[in-house]
Design a protein around this motif. Structure first.
Motif, PDB file in Angstrom:
ATOM      1  N   VAL A  29       0.844  -1.187   0.000  1.00  0.00           N
ATOM      2  CA  VAL A  29       0.000   0.000   0.000  1.00  0.00           C
ATOM      3  C   VAL A  29       0.883   1.242   0.000  1.00  0.00           C
ATOM      4  CG1 VAL A  29      -1.986  -1.079   1.107  1.00  0.00           C
ATOM      5  CG2 VAL A  29      -0.194  -0.069   2.521  1.00  0.00           C
ATOM      6  N   THR A  30       0.394   2.276  -0.653  1.00  0.00           N
ATOM      7  CA  THR A  30       1.183   3.502  -0.735  1.00  0.00           C
ATOM      8  C   THR A  30       1.180   4.246   0.597  1.00  0.00           C
ATOM      9  OG1 THR A  30       0.618   3.716  -3.062  1.00  0.00           O
ATOM     10  CG2 THR A  30       1.469   5.689  -1.953  1.00  0.00           C
ATOM     11  N   MET A  31      -0.005   4.440   1.129  1.00  0.00           N
ATOM     12  CA  MET A  31      -0.115   5.239   2.356  1.00  0.00           C
ATOM     13  C   MET A  31      -0.647   4.398   3.501  1.00  0.00           C
ATOM     14  SD  MET A  31      -1.386   9.023   1.343  1.00  0.00           S
ATOM     15  CE  MET A  31      -2.134   8.859  -0.266  1.00  0.00           C
ATOM     16  N   MET A  32      -0.088   4.635   4.667  1.00  0.00           N
ATOM     17  CA  MET A  32      -0.595   4.042   5.898  1.00  0.00           C
ATOM     18  C   MET A  32      -0.893   5.181   6.870  1.00  0.00           C
ATOM     19  SD  MET A  32       1.914   0.724   6.198  1.00  0.00           S
ATOM     20  CE  MET A  32       1.007  -0.132   7.476  1.00  0.00           C
ATOM     21  N   PHE A  33      -1.937   5.003   7.635  1.00  0.00           N
ATOM     22  CA  PHE A  33      -2.414   6.059   8.515  1.00  0.00           C
ATOM     23  C   PHE A  33      -2.397   5.563   9.958  1.00  0.00           C
ATOM     24  CE2 PHE A  33      -4.085   8.622   5.031  1.00  0.00           C
ATOM     25  CZ  PHE A  33      -4.310   7.675   4.049  1.00  0.00           C
ATOM     26  N   TRP A  34      -2.068   6.459  10.872  1.00  0.00           N
ATOM     27  CA  TRP A  34      -2.125   6.140  12.294  1.00  0.00           C
ATOM     28  C   TRP A  34      -3.148   7.057  12.967  1.00  0.00           C
ATOM     29  CZ3 TRP A  34      -0.006   2.038  14.559  1.00  0.00           C
ATOM     30  CH2 TRP A  34       1.050   1.378  13.892  1.00  0.00           C
ATOM     31  N   TYR A  35      -4.067   6.409  13.723  1.00  0.00           N
ATOM     32  CA  TYR A  35      -5.119   7.126  14.422  1.00  0.00           C
ATOM     33  C   TYR A  35      -5.008   6.887  15.920  1.00  0.00           C
ATOM     34  CZ  TYR A  35      -7.756   7.874  10.075  1.00  0.00           C
ATOM     35  OH  TYR A  35      -8.172   8.264   8.816  1.00  0.00           O
ATOM     36  N   ARG A  36      -5.575   7.807  16.676  1.00  0.00           N
ATOM     37  CA  ARG A  36      -5.726   7.639  18.113  1.00  0.00           C
ATOM     38  C   ARG A  36      -7.213   7.722  18.442  1.00  0.00           C
ATOM     39  NH1 ARG A  36      -2.944  11.956  22.050  1.00  0.00           N
ATOM     40  NH2 ARG A  36      -4.705  13.253  21.369  1.00  0.00           N
ATOM     41  N   ILE A  90      -6.508   3.984  22.480  1.00  0.00           N
ATOM     42  CA  ILE A  90      -6.346   2.932  21.491  1.00  0.00           C
ATOM     43  C   ILE A  90      -5.676   3.565  20.280  1.00  0.00           C
ATOM     44  CG2 ILE A  90      -7.512   1.297  19.965  1.00  0.00           C
ATOM     45  CD1 ILE A  90      -9.763   1.187  22.027  1.00  0.00           C
ATOM     46  N   TYR A  91      -4.628   2.923  19.802  1.00  0.00           N
ATOM     47  CA  TYR A  91      -3.917   3.410  18.618  1.00  0.00           C
ATOM     48  C   TYR A  91      -4.205   2.442  17.466  1.00  0.00           C
ATOM     49  CZ  TYR A  91      -1.673   6.648  21.739  1.00  0.00           C
ATOM     50  OH  TYR A  91      -1.453   7.655  22.649  1.00  0.00           O
ATOM     51  N   LEU A  92      -4.586   2.996  16.331  1.00  0.00           N
ATOM     52  CA  LEU A  92      -5.042   2.194  15.200  1.00  0.00           C
ATOM     53  C   LEU A  92      -4.253   2.518  13.945  1.00  0.00           C
ATOM     54  CD1 LEU A  92      -8.647   2.966  16.138  1.00  0.00           C
ATOM     55  CD2 LEU A  92      -7.999   0.609  15.731  1.00  0.00           C
ATOM     56  N   CYS A  93      -3.921   1.479  13.222  1.00  0.00           N
ATOM     57  CA  CYS A  93      -3.277   1.594  11.928  1.00  0.00           C
ATOM     58  C   CYS A  93      -4.350   1.400  10.857  1.00  0.00           C
ATOM     59  CB  CYS A  93      -2.201   0.519  11.824  1.00  0.00           C
ATOM     60  SG  CYS A  93      -1.488   0.301  10.208  1.00  0.00           S
ATOM     61  N   SER A  94      -4.238   2.134   9.755  1.00  0.00           N
ATOM     62  CA  SER A  94      -5.232   2.050   8.699  1.00  0.00           C
ATOM     63  C   SER A  94      -4.568   2.152   7.341  1.00  0.00           C
ATOM     64  CB  SER A  94      -6.253   3.189   8.866  1.00  0.00           C
ATOM     65  OG  SER A  94      -7.150   3.251   7.777  1.00  0.00           O
ATOM     66  N   VAL A  95      -5.177   1.504   6.353  1.00  0.00           N
ATOM     67  CA  VAL A  95      -4.705   1.623   4.972  1.00  0.00           C
ATOM     68  C   VAL A  95      -5.902   1.819   4.066  1.00  0.00           C
ATOM     69  CG1 VAL A  95      -2.730   0.127   5.441  1.00  0.00           C
ATOM     70  CG2 VAL A  95      -4.797  -0.844   4.421  1.00  0.00           C
ATOM     71  N   GLU A  96      -5.655   2.375   2.884  1.00  0.00           N
ATOM     72  CA  GLU A  96      -6.678   2.478   1.850  1.00  0.00           C
ATOM     73  C   GLU A  96      -6.437   1.404   0.811  1.00  0.00           C
ATOM     74  OE1 GLU A  96      -8.096   7.133   1.562  1.00  0.00           O
ATOM     75  OE2 GLU A  96      -7.680   5.964  -0.227  1.00  0.00           O
ATOM     76  N   ASP A  97      -7.527   0.718   0.412  1.00  0.00           N
ATOM     77  CA  ASP A  97      -7.419  -0.316  -0.605  1.00  0.00           C
ATOM     78  C   ASP A  97      -8.689  -0.236  -1.454  1.00  0.00           C
ATOM     79  OD1 ASP A  97      -7.279  -3.975  -0.589  1.00  0.00           O
ATOM     80  OD2 ASP A  97      -6.842  -2.511  -2.140  1.00  0.00           O
ATOM     81  N   SER A  98      -8.531   0.056  -2.729  1.00  0.00           N
ATOM     82  CA  SER A  98      -9.687   0.187  -3.627  1.00  0.00           C
ATOM     83  C   SER A  98     -10.702   1.189  -3.098  1.00  0.00           C
ATOM     84  CB  SER A  98     -10.364  -1.176  -3.822  1.00  0.00           C
ATOM     85  OG  SER A  98      -9.461  -2.115  -4.341  1.00  0.00           O
ATOM     86  N   ALA A  99     -10.211   2.339  -2.675  1.00  0.00           N
ATOM     87  CA  ALA A  99     -11.042   3.456  -2.202  1.00  0.00           C
ATOM     88  C   ALA A  99     -11.770   3.144  -0.899  1.00  0.00           C
ATOM     89  CB  ALA A  99     -12.041   3.894  -3.258  1.00  0.00           C
ATOM     90  N   GLU A 100     -11.419   2.058  -0.240  1.00  0.00           N
ATOM     91  CA  GLU A 100     -11.986   1.762   1.069  1.00  0.00           C
ATOM     92  C   GLU A 100     -10.866   1.805   2.094  1.00  0.00           C
ATOM     93  OE1 GLU A 100     -15.319  -1.341  -0.728  1.00  0.00           O
ATOM     94  OE2 GLU A 100     -13.893  -1.993   0.786  1.00  0.00           O
ATOM     95  N   ALA A 101     -11.203   2.267   3.290  1.00  0.00           N
ATOM     96  CA  ALA A 101     -10.208   2.362   4.361  1.00  0.00           C
ATOM     97  C   ALA A 101     -10.414   1.215   5.340  1.00  0.00           C
ATOM     98  CB  ALA A 101     -10.322   3.696   5.075  1.00  0.00           C
ATOM     99  N   PHE A 102      -9.353   0.470   5.621  1.00  0.00           N
ATOM    100  CA  PHE A 102      -9.412  -0.672   6.521  1.00  0.00           C
ATOM    101  C   PHE A 102      -8.532  -0.406   7.738  1.00  0.00           C
ATOM    102  CE2 PHE A 102     -11.765  -3.394   3.753  1.00  0.00           C
ATOM    103  CZ  PHE A 102     -11.455  -2.944   2.481  1.00  0.00           C
ATOM    104  N   PHE A 103      -8.941  -0.995   8.856  1.00  0.00           N
ATOM    105  CA  PHE A 103      -8.259  -0.750  10.117  1.00  0.00           C
ATOM    106  C   PHE A 103      -7.747  -2.042  10.718  1.00  0.00           C
ATOM    107  CE2 PHE A 103      -9.101   3.691  11.086  1.00  0.00           C
ATOM    108  CZ  PHE A 103     -10.065   3.997  10.154  1.00  0.00           C
TER     109      PHE A 103
END
Lengths: 112, 114
Positions: A29-36, A90-103
């Motif tokens: 995946v190109t981008m990975m996201f970190w959330y709190r 809670i810390y969460l990692c997320s990625v986009e795949d086919s215009a959907e965001a998964f956690f």
């Protein structure tokens, strides 16, 4: 859909220490996201991590407190540095795949 | 400023009692609106993406609709296993930073009792 594995799933840490959270994706995946997600609240984006470049941080989050690594297209780490009880979340990692965001399942951090 | 507001904050239903959750948004150019389900101690589970006003999507007992200002998640004849927090998020068109950020609402905690 992308499958995301996060480690550890939970931890209890002493204040002043640091914790590194790992995020592994089963596809490139190109981008990975970190959330709190603070207790009882919704998700807030910490930063976006691109492979081969420095992470982009959102307002209120700084690299010294939340350093991020992105060594390849399937892996990233988030470190929570010099922890205080206010970092309990809670810390969460997320990625986009086919215009959907998964956690990922998240890392529940408690700082005592 | 882009913003997402969900209501109600919490909802208690009897099994079989249909209802709707609301997600109101203001965003400078909507790229997509997302619905997620989150169970305690777990990450959000993707449900739907809606892209344009008038669009509807269904999955089992759930149906999501979208207008220019809000989205509804309709739950028909809910069961106890539908109990969860439902999160709404919007994604605006590309910012100067070059990525599409998700902005989340605070969620609706749904409890369905037998």
């Amino acid at each position: 859909s992308a499958v995301i594995s996060q480690k550890p799933s939970r931890d209890i840490c002493q204040r002043g220490t640091s914790l590194t959270i790992q995020c592994q994706v089963d596809s490139q995946v190109t981008m990975m996201f970190w959330y709190r997600q603070q207790p009882g609240q919704s998700l807030t984006l910490i930063a976006t991590a691109n492979q081969g470049s420095e992470a982009t941080y959102e307002s209120g989050f700084v690299i010294d407190k939340f350093p991020i690594s992105r060594p390849n297209l399937t892996f990233s780490t988030l470190t929570v540095s010099n922890m205080s009880p206010e970092d309990s979340s809670i810390y969460l990692c997320s990625v986009e795949d086919s215009a959907e965001a998964f956690f990922g399942q998240g890392t529940r951090l408690t700082v005592v | 400023e882009d913003q997402v507001t969900q209501s109600p904050e919490a909802l208690r239903l009897q099994e079989g009692e249909s209802s709707s959750l609301n997600c109101s948004y203001t965003v400078s150019g909507l790229r997509g609106l997302f619905w997620y389900r989150q169970d305690p101690g777990k990450g959000p589970e993707f449900l739907f993406t809606l892209y344009s006003a008038g669009e509807e999507k269904e999955k089992e007992r759930l149906k999501a609709t979208l207008t220019k200002k809000e989205s509804f998640l309709h739950i028909t004849a809910p069961k106890p296993e539908d109990s969860a927090t439902y999160l709404c998020a919007v994604q605006a068109h590309l910012f100067s930073g070059g990525y599409n950020k998700l902005i989340f609402g605070a969620g609706t905690r749904l409890a369905v009792h037998p």
